[in-house]
Every structure is written in structure tokens, then in C-alpha cells.
Design an enzyme around this catalytic site. Structure first.
Site, short mmCIF file in Angstrom:
data_model
loop_
_atom_site.label_atom_id
_atom_site.label_comp_id
_atom_site.label_asym_id
_atom_site.label_seq_id
_atom_site.Cartn_x
_atom_site.Cartn_y
_atom_site.Cartn_z
N THR A 1 25.65 30.87 30.82
CA THR A 1 26.38 31.79 31.55
C THR A 1 26.02 31.64 32.97
OG1 THR A 1 26.03 33.60 29.66
CG2 THR A 1 26.88 34.42 31.89
N LYS B 1 33.25 35.81 30.62
CA LYS B 1 31.88 36.20 29.96
C LYS B 1 31.01 37.32 31.10
CE LYS B 1 27.92 35.89 28.09
NZ LYS B 1 27.64 36.79 26.90
N LYS C 1 20.77 38.78 36.06
CA LYS C 1 21.58 37.48 36.66
C LYS C 1 23.08 37.86 36.38
CE LYS C 1 22.11 34.09 33.89
NZ LYS C 1 22.80 33.84 32.75
N1 LIG Z 1 19.90 34.94 24.81
C1 LIG Z 1 21.02 35.45 24.49
O1 LIG Z 1 21.29 36.39 24.00
C2 LIG Z 1 22.16 35.03 25.31
C3 LIG Z 1 21.87 34.27 26.53
N2 LIG Z 1 23.19 33.66 26.91
C4 LIG Z 1 23.08 32.90 28.24
O2 LIG Z 1 22.76 31.78 27.76
C5 LIG Z 1 21.88 31.00 28.31
C6 LIG Z 1 20.53 30.66 27.89
O3 LIG Z 1 20.04 31.63 27.45
P1 LIG Z 1 18.68 31.92 26.70
O4 LIG Z 1 18.65 30.76 25.71
O5 LIG Z 1 18.49 33.11 26.12
O6 LIG Z 1 17.52 31.32 27.75
P2 LIG Z 1 16.06 30.98 27.64
O7 LIG Z 1 15.24 31.68 28.94
O8 LIG Z 1 15.45 31.20 26.41
O9 LIG Z 1 16.29 29.67 27.92
C7 LIG Z 1 16.58 28.92 29.02
C8 LIG Z 1 16.60 27.44 28.89
O10 LIG Z 1 17.13 26.88 30.32
C9 LIG Z 1 16.12 25.86 30.41
N3 LIG Z 1 15.94 25.79 31.99
C10 LIG Z 1 15.74 26.89 32.94
N4 LIG Z 1 15.48 26.48 34.26
C11 LIG Z 1 15.86 25.12 34.08
C12 LIG Z 1 15.87 23.93 35.25
N5 LIG Z 1 15.64 24.24 36.36
N6 LIG Z 1 16.06 22.84 34.74
C13 LIG Z 1 16.29 22.57 33.29
N7 LIG Z 1 16.15 23.16 32.44
C14 LIG Z 1 16.07 24.65 32.90
C15 LIG Z 1 14.81 26.33 29.89
O11 LIG Z 1 14.08 25.17 29.96
P3 LIG Z 1 12.30 25.25 29.42
O12 LIG Z 1 12.14 25.56 27.99
O13 LIG Z 1 11.62 24.14 30.18
O14 LIG Z 1 12.14 26.59 30.11
C16 LIG Z 1 15.24 26.67 28.48
O15 LIG Z 1 15.77 25.50 27.80
C17 LIG Z 1 21.79 31.86 29.81
O16 LIG Z 1 22.71 31.46 30.62
C18 LIG Z 1 22.01 33.13 29.22
O17 LIG Z 1 22.61 33.97 30.26
C19 LIG Z 1 24.33 34.02 26.62
C20 LIG Z 1 24.64 34.72 25.43
C21 LIG Z 1 23.43 35.49 24.75
O1 LIG Z 2 24.77 37.39 26.72
C1 LIG Z 2 24.43 38.46 26.07
C2 LIG Z 2 24.94 38.41 24.85
O2 LIG Z 2 24.36 39.06 24.02
O3 LIG Z 2 26.32 38.20 24.73
#
Ligand SMILES: NC(=O)C1=CN([C@@H]2O[C@H](COP(=O)(O)OP(=O)(O)OC[C@H]3O[C@@H](n4cnc5c(N)ncnc54)[C@H](OP(=O)(O)O)[C@@H]3O)[C@@H](O)[C@H]2O)C=CC1
Ligand SMILES: O=CC(=O)O
Length: 295
Positions: free
Chosen positions: A95, A170, A238
Site C-alpha cells: 500500500t 486502496k 501511514k
Molecule cells: N497486515 C495487513 O493486514 C495488511 C497490510 N497491507 C499492506 O501491505 C504491506 C505489508 O504489510 P505487512 O505485511 O502487514 O507489514 P509488515 O510490517 O509485517 O512487513 C513489512 C515488510 O516490509 C519489509 N521492509 C520494511 N522496510 C524495508 C526496507 N527499507 N527495505 C526492504 N524491506 C523493507 C519488511 O522487512 P523486514 O522483515 O526486514 O523488516 C517486511 O518484509 C503494507 O504496505 C501494508 O500497509 C495491506 C493489506 C492488509
Molecule cells: O490494509 C488493511 C486491510 O485490512 O485491508
């Protein structure tokens, strides 16, 4: 079908595992490489850098935390751009805002590759169950090529046209979701402080016109003070911030969302950023404590 997968956080891990379960050959990479081991145990190959994953796979998916992570994985050393080119597709499901997506799209296209943004609606459980809603935009032939993977990851995918439309859709959805979470929190507080049972409020809500899966899922765990993260609060904040910026660009007044954003910011300042976004209830209650139970 072979796909690369960059980013194994809450969502990426569940999505990559799902693809493996459905017979896809998956090469994974994560900034913290140790997180690849769980996927390797399920049959994934581990790539050492984003560039090495792209060099191996025709299609590469990314699921990263925010705009800065999405840009870093593409533009930094050993990043996607070093190996993307003709015949390869890059699909960012993170996102982010439309400007971030556009910047990535232009760079990928300049190297001869194809780009699709495809953020998702739906959290950890829908990701595990292949029940996401996919909001894609950008390169239509790449979208068509990704349909077998999207059919596994989601229950429905939308192709929304030009790049930026997926990101914007989104953000609008999550702006509404964040405001609803604040409204639920205030309602639970008001019920409690005015001598009503918050649990009975949840029962009443669930039977009426504003019943919804989020209130049903999160309401009971909020009453337990249980905020095991499915959707981390820092990501919801965010999304509110990026949605408010979209409102600025389009001169749309969003006082409800702005107030909700303030509550999420307050929650972050109290150290609740890594808890589930429903932990904003603690701010509304005025307690500001961190949750401890299991969701
Ligand atoms: N969780 C949810 O319910 C939902 C989330 N989303 C969106 O999906 C995306 C991922 O969410 P989610 O999985 O929950 O997040 P997490 O915080 O669990 O995971 C984030 C991921 O991004 C990586 N990351 C962060 N910073 C960097 C960087 N500078 N360089 C490389 N890799 C990086 C992390 O790596 P590392 O492991 O090394 O920290 C990890 O793999 C977000 O944009 C979120 O808004 C969308 C729908 C639902
Ligand atoms: O981005 C979060 C979700 O639940 O969708």
C-alpha cells in the site's frame, strides 16, 4: 508458474505460502534474510537480493511496508531495476501512494519491463485463505499474465486502468476503515461510561444495518485489550496520512479522517505502532497502555 516474492512480513509470508501450497514455484527474498527460512521449509528457493530474484523469475511480486521500502527495493544497490527488462514483470502489492507507484512504473518501463500496482484489501487471515481483494492498475498484459496468481491470492481482482488508480482506491478504502475503527472505539467507550454493556452493543451492531466483518472480528478482542497485530497500527496511520494527502491534492475536506489520523498518531506516540490497528481503542479510552493478549 514461477514467481519471485519480495517482502515476507505478515502479509508477504502468508501470500507466498499460499502460492507454494497451490503449486507455484516461488523464489523469496526478505531484508531480514532469516525470515526466508520458514518459506524455504515449505519449498521456496531463497534469493540473496531483489536483483537476483528478478533475474531468475519472469514475474516478481513485492509486499513491503511503505513508500520508502517500496522505492528502496527497486532503486537501491542490488535492487529490482538492476535486472528488470524486456519480458519481465514487476507487481507491487504494497500500500503506497500514486506518486510512489508512478515513479516505480516509469523506471521499470524505461528498462523495458512491465509494471503493475496491485494493493490488496483484506488482512492476515484473508491472505492466509486466499481471500484478498486485489486492486490492480497499470500494464494490462501483465495483469492478464498474473491472473493465475491473483486467483490463488484473492477472491476477486479489479483492473482499474491507469497507474495510480489502484493505489488511490486502496487509500480511500483504508481511510474509511480507519475512521470506522475510531467510531467503533468511541461507541464502545460511550456504552461503557454510560452504564451499558459494550458486549451487548457489539451484539446489537451485529444485527443491524451497520453490521460488518471488521466490527465482528475486532470488537471482542478490543474488549479483551488484545492487540496481536494482523494489521499493524503504524501501517494504518501511514494509510490515513497518504489518504489525507490525496484529499489535499483534490481539495476534499476530510474532517472525520483527519480526527481519526490524530488518534492513530497519538497511539504511535504511545508505542502502539506495532500492535494491531484496533489498539487505537486504548487512546480513545484515554489509557494509552499496550495490549497484552492474543488476537
Ligand atoms: N497486515 C495487513 O493486514 C495488511 C497490510 N497491507 C499492506 O501491505 C504491506 C505489508 O504489510 P505487512 O505485511 O502487514 O507489514 P509488515 O510490517 O509485517 O512487513 C513489512 C515488510 O516490509 C519489509 N521492509 C520494511 N522496510 C524495508 C526496507 N527499507 N527495505 C526492504 N524491506 C523493507 C519488511 O522487512 P523486514 O522483515 O526486514 O523488516 C517486511 O518484509 C503494507 O504496505 C501494508 O500497509 C495491506 C493489506 C492488509
Ligand atoms: O490494509 C488493511 C486491510 O485490512 O485491508
Amino acid at each position: 508458474m514461477e514467481v519471485g516474492f519480495l517482502g515476507l512480513g505478515i502479509m508477504g509470508k502468508a501470500m507466498a505460502a499460499n502460492l507454494l501450497r497451490h503449486g507455484f514455484r516461488v523464489t523469496v527474498w526478505n531484508r531480514t534474510l532469516a525470515k526466508c527460512q520458514e518459506l524455504a521449509a515449505l519449498g521456496a528457493t531463497v534469493g540473496e537480493t531483489p536483483a537476483s530474484v528478478v533475474s531468475k523469475c519472469r514475474y516478481t511480486i513485492a509486499m513491503l511496508s511503505d513508500p520508502s521500502a517500496a522505492l528502496s527495493v527497486v532503486f537501491d544497490k542490488d535492487g529490482v531495476l538492476e535486472q528488470i527488462g524486456s519480458g519481465k514483470g514487476y507487481v507491487d502489492m504494497s500500500t503506497v501512494d500514486a506518486a510512489t507507484s508512478t515513479k516505480i512504473s516509469e523506471a521499470v518501463k524505461q528498462k523495458g519491463g512491465a509494471f503493475l500496482e496491485a494493493p490488496v484489501s483484506g488482512s492476515k487471515k484473508p491472505a492466509e485463505d486466499g481471500q484478498l481483494v486485489i486492486l490492480a492498475a497499470g500494464d494490462k498484459p501483465l495483469y492478464d499474465g498474473m491472473v493465475p496468481a491473483f486467483d490463488v491470492l484473492g477472491k476477486k481482482s479489479f483492473f482499474l486502468g491507469e497507474i495510480g488508480n489502484g493505489a488511490k482506491m486502496k487509500l480511500v478504502v483504508n481511510m474509511i476503515m480507519g475512521s470506522m475503527m475510531n467510531a467503533l472505539s468511541e461507541g464502545l467507550c460511550l456504552a461503557d461510561k454510560s452504564g451499558l454493556s459494550p458486549q451487548t452493543l457489539l451484539d446489537v451492531l451485529d444485527l443491524g444495518a451497520i453490521a460488518n466483518p471488521m466490527f465482528k472480528l475486532k470488537g471482542p478482542t478490543m474488549l479483551q485489550g488484545s492487540y496481536n497485530p494482523a494489521f499493524p497500527l503504524k501501517h494504518q496511520q501511514k494509510d490515513m496520512r497518504l489518504a489525507l494527502a490525496l484529499g489535499d491534492e483534490n481539495a476534499v475536506a476530510m474532517p472525520v479522517s483527519a480526527a481519526a489520523n490524530e488518534a492513530f498518531k497519538k497511539a504511535r506516540s504511545l508505542g502502539l505502532g506495532d500492535q494491531d490497528f484496533s489498539a487505537v481503542y486504548e487512546v480513545v479510552k484515554g489509557a494509552g497502555g499496550s495490549g497484552s493478549g492474543q488476537a
